[in-house]
Design an enzyme around this catalytic site. Structure first.
Site, short mmCIF file in Angstrom:
data_model
loop_
_atom_site.label_atom_id
_atom_site.label_comp_id
_atom_site.label_asym_id
_atom_site.label_seq_id
_atom_site.Cartn_x
_atom_site.Cartn_y
_atom_site.Cartn_z
N TYR A 105 -1.67 -0.56 10.96
CA TYR A 105 -1.83 -1.20 9.64
C TYR A 105 -0.63 -0.90 8.75
CZ TYR A 105 -3.25 -1.63 4.73
OH TYR A 105 -3.26 -1.92 3.38
N LYS A 123 2.38 -3.35 7.25
CA LYS A 123 2.64 -3.52 5.82
C LYS A 123 4.08 -3.12 5.49
CE LYS A 123 0.21 -4.61 2.88
NZ LYS A 123 -0.18 -5.96 2.34
N THR A 164 0.82 -1.21 0.00
CA THR A 164 0.00 0.00 0.00
C THR A 164 0.86 1.26 0.00
OG1 THR A 164 -1.45 1.29 1.46
CG2 THR A 164 -0.10 -0.35 2.52
N ASP A 165 0.27 2.36 -0.47
CA ASP A 165 0.99 3.64 -0.40
C ASP A 165 1.08 4.16 1.04
OD1 ASP A 165 -1.69 4.34 -0.02
OD2 ASP A 165 -1.71 5.92 -1.54
N GLU A 166 0.30 3.56 1.96
CA GLU A 166 0.27 4.08 3.33
C GLU A 166 1.60 3.90 4.05
OE1 GLU A 166 -3.43 3.37 5.41
OE2 GLU A 166 -4.51 3.13 3.54
P1 NAD Z 1 -9.53 -7.34 2.14
O1 NAD Z 1 -9.52 -7.07 3.61
O2 NAD Z 1 -10.75 -7.10 1.34
O3 NAD Z 1 -9.13 -8.88 1.89
C1 NAD Z 1 -8.11 -9.53 2.60
C2 NAD Z 1 -8.23 -11.03 2.35
O4 NAD Z 1 -7.16 -11.68 3.08
C3 NAD Z 1 -9.55 -11.62 2.87
O5 NAD Z 1 -10.07 -12.51 1.91
C4 NAD Z 1 -9.14 -12.37 4.13
O6 NAD Z 1 -9.95 -13.51 4.40
C5 NAD Z 1 -7.70 -12.78 3.80
N1 NAD Z 1 -6.90 -12.99 5.01
C6 NAD Z 1 -6.80 -12.16 6.08
N2 NAD Z 1 -6.00 -12.72 7.02
C7 NAD Z 1 -5.57 -13.91 6.51
C8 NAD Z 1 -4.72 -14.93 7.00
N3 NAD Z 1 -4.16 -14.86 8.21
N4 NAD Z 1 -4.48 -16.01 6.20
C9 NAD Z 1 -5.06 -16.10 4.98
N5 NAD Z 1 -5.90 -15.17 4.48
C10 NAD Z 1 -6.15 -14.08 5.23
O7 NAD Z 1 -8.28 -6.54 1.58
P2 NAD Z 1 -8.09 -5.82 0.17
O8 NAD Z 1 -8.60 -4.44 0.26
O9 NAD Z 1 -8.54 -6.71 -0.92
O10 NAD Z 1 -6.50 -5.72 0.13
C11 NAD Z 1 -5.70 -6.77 -0.42
C12 NAD Z 1 -4.23 -6.40 -0.31
O11 NAD Z 1 -4.01 -5.18 -1.03
C13 NAD Z 1 -3.76 -6.15 1.11
O12 NAD Z 1 -2.47 -6.69 1.24
C14 NAD Z 1 -3.75 -4.63 1.25
O13 NAD Z 1 -2.76 -4.23 2.17
C15 NAD Z 1 -3.39 -4.23 -0.17
N6 NAD Z 1 -3.90 -2.89 -0.59
C16 NAD Z 1 -5.23 -2.57 -0.43
C17 NAD Z 1 -5.69 -1.32 -0.88
C18 NAD Z 1 -7.13 -0.93 -0.78
O14 NAD Z 1 -7.48 0.21 -1.10
N7 NAD Z 1 -8.04 -1.81 -0.39
C19 NAD Z 1 -4.79 -0.42 -1.45
C20 NAD Z 1 -3.44 -0.78 -1.60
C21 NAD Z 1 -3.02 -2.04 -1.17
P1 TYD Z 2 -10.76 4.06 4.34
O1 TYD Z 2 -11.71 3.63 3.28
O2 TYD Z 2 -10.81 3.41 5.68
O3 TYD Z 2 -9.29 3.94 3.71
P2 TYD Z 2 -7.86 4.44 4.31
O4 TYD Z 2 -8.01 4.93 5.68
O5 TYD Z 2 -7.03 3.19 4.25
O6 TYD Z 2 -7.39 5.49 3.36
O7 TYD Z 2 -10.95 5.63 4.57
C1 TYD Z 2 -10.80 6.55 3.52
C2 TYD Z 2 -10.90 7.95 4.11
O8 TYD Z 2 -12.24 8.14 4.62
C3 TYD Z 2 -9.98 8.16 5.30
O9 TYD Z 2 -9.46 9.49 5.26
C4 TYD Z 2 -10.87 7.98 6.52
C5 TYD Z 2 -12.23 8.45 6.01
N1 TYD Z 2 -13.39 7.78 6.64
C6 TYD Z 2 -14.41 8.54 7.21
O10 TYD Z 2 -14.38 9.78 7.23
N2 TYD Z 2 -15.46 7.87 7.78
C7 TYD Z 2 -15.54 6.52 7.80
O11 TYD Z 2 -16.53 5.98 8.36
C8 TYD Z 2 -14.50 5.76 7.18
C9 TYD Z 2 -14.53 4.26 7.17
C10 TYD Z 2 -13.43 6.43 6.60
#
Ligand code: NAD
Ligand code: TYD
Length: 350
Positions: free
Chosen positions: A156, A160, A131-133
């Site tokens: 988080y 990561k 992630t970019d975070e």
């Molecule tokens: P998500 O939470 O929707 O899915 C995570 C999946 O991992 C789920 O299916 C869960 O069951 C599985 N999981 C969790 N713990 C586990 C374990 N101990 N063993 C096996 N499986 C397990 O997450 P997402 O949003 O699809 O993100 C996927 C990846 O991409 C993550 O690594 C996240 O850090 C990265 N990412 C997400 C975003 C975003 O905006 N969602 C952006 C950049 C990077």
């Molecule tokens: P989120 O979807 O949790 O992603 P991330 O924190 O990983 O960027 O949140 C996106 C933005 O929205 C973040 O600045 C937090 C804000 N947010 C709210 O204001 N209210 C909410 O209930 C949630 C879940 C997020």
């Protein structure tokens, strides 16, 4: 036939990636390893579950022995690792799950890959999805580049960042062929409604309060999930070992502007008067340590591997809202049970 293990394939991004690989590469055997936590949902993969080149294994990446036995049996040519605890708010209330899954789990996968590949790792690949975070928080100006120093600020992002460091260290020390990408916020279908966009779509639909953290001035760079999956495909096949690629949409929105846009689109789709859904906006206590701004410079990926985002944000957001409105049953299924308790702890007691 190549065997590719995808971890976390039942989650949001993972399910899009599994779908892309199963359909695009019939010659690959795709093995999806997922623990099926609250965020993992096999209903996300209904359309590919019977495909001859797809297999699902329920496993916890924290269980080193189980993971090694799977790797040993399947002898994968590639691993694409997405399994993670992924929600910042949950990492604030329960950091340990993040430390186990994101750090220990990643180490277990690296160890298993190292053991089965040994010194015959040529042509193999361990792809870590991050992630970019990890880069921390930007002020009003500037972008995260691949060379930006890590400065994670939530449990988080710290977990990561730690897993990214492990992947690089295994690449450097043990010559494990690895590649990492760091992506901005994704949006699209099948996202668990704890994250901003699906949570707010669901609340608007149900006339529930829209809990905006702080003043809603935080900025995120939104990318359509299918564009992320396409980027992973390109990097997996063409990226350089040892390299990092930033993925982002050049699409920055303050939370409040994005929320207002969602309200306007939904007023129209639900036949409400303009301005009606905005009345649901409720400013609540800010998230602890809330990062102000994320913005990605993805020029390396665009120049070297010729990836570009395919969708304009407004179009993607409309499509996304339509999907959630049309898939009410999917939403109702996952917002029953445990979700209610999570929602109460996170919002009602705020
Ligand atoms: P998500 O939470 O929707 O899915 C995570 C999946 O991992 C789920 O299916 C869960 O069951 C599985 N999981 C969790 N713990 C586990 C374990 N101990 N063993 C096996 N499986 C397990 O997450 P997402 O949003 O699809 O993100 C996927 C990846 O991409 C993550 O690594 C996240 O850090 C990265 N990412 C997400 C975003 C975003 O905006 N969602 C952006 C950049 C990077
Ligand atoms: P989120 O979807 O949790 O992603 P991330 O924190 O990983 O960027 O949140 C996106 C933005 O929205 C973040 O600045 C937090 C804000 N947010 C709210 O204001 N209210 C909410 O209930 C949630 C879940 C997020």
């Amino acid at each position: 036939m190549k065997t590719i293990i995808i971890t976390g394939g039942a989650g949001f991004i993972g399910s899009h990636l599994v779908r892309l690989f199963v359909n695009k590469y019939p010659e690959y055997h795709i093995v999806n390893i997922d623990k099926l936590t609250y965020a993992g949902n096999l209903a996300n993969l209904k359309d590919v579950e019977d495909a001859p080149n797809y297999e699902f294994i329920k496993a916890d990446i924290v269980d080193a022995e189980h993971i090694f036995s799977i790797f040993n049996k399947y002898q994968p040519d590639g691993i694409i690792h997405l399994a993670a605890e992924s929600h910042v708010d949950r990492s604030i209330s329960n950091p340990n799950e993040f430390i186990f899954t994101n750090i220990v789990g990643t180490a277990n996968l690296l160890n298993a890959a190292r053991k089965i590949w040994g010194d015959k790792s040529e042509g193999k690949r361990f792809y870590h999805v991050s992630t970019d975070e990890v880069y921390g928080s930007l002020g009003k100006n500037g972008f995260f580049k691949e060379s930006t120093a890590y400065d994670p600020r939530s449990p988080y992002s710290a977990s990561k960042a730690s897993s990214d460091h492990l992947v690089r260290a295994y690449g450097h020390t043990f010559n494990l062929p690895s590649v990492i990408s760091n992506c901005s916020n994704n949006y699209g279908s099948y996202q668990f409604p704890e994250k901003l966009i699906p949570l707010f779509i669901n609340n608007i639909r149900n006339n529930k309060a829209l809990p905006v953290y702080g003043k809603g001035e935080n900025i995120r760079d939104w990318l359509w999930v299918e564009d992320h999956a396409r980027a992973i495909d390109i990097i997996f096949h063409q990226g350089k070992n040892g390299d990092t690629y930033n993925i982002g949409g050049h699409n920055e929105w303050t939370n409040i502007d994005l929320i207002r846009l969602m309200c306007r689109i939904m007023d129209r789709k639900l036949g409400r008067k303009t301005g009606e859904s905005e009345k649901l906006i409720s400013y609540v206590k800010d998230r602890a340590g809330h990062d102000l701004r994320y913005a990605i410079d993805s020029s390396k990926l665009q120049k070297e591997l010729h990836w570009t985002p395919s969708l304009q944000f407004e179009e993607g957001l409309e499509k996304t809202i339509d999907w959630y409105l049309e898939n009410e049953e999917w939403m109702n299924n996952i917002t029953s049970g445990d979700y209610k308790k999570y929602y109460e702890d996170q919002y009602t007691k705020r």
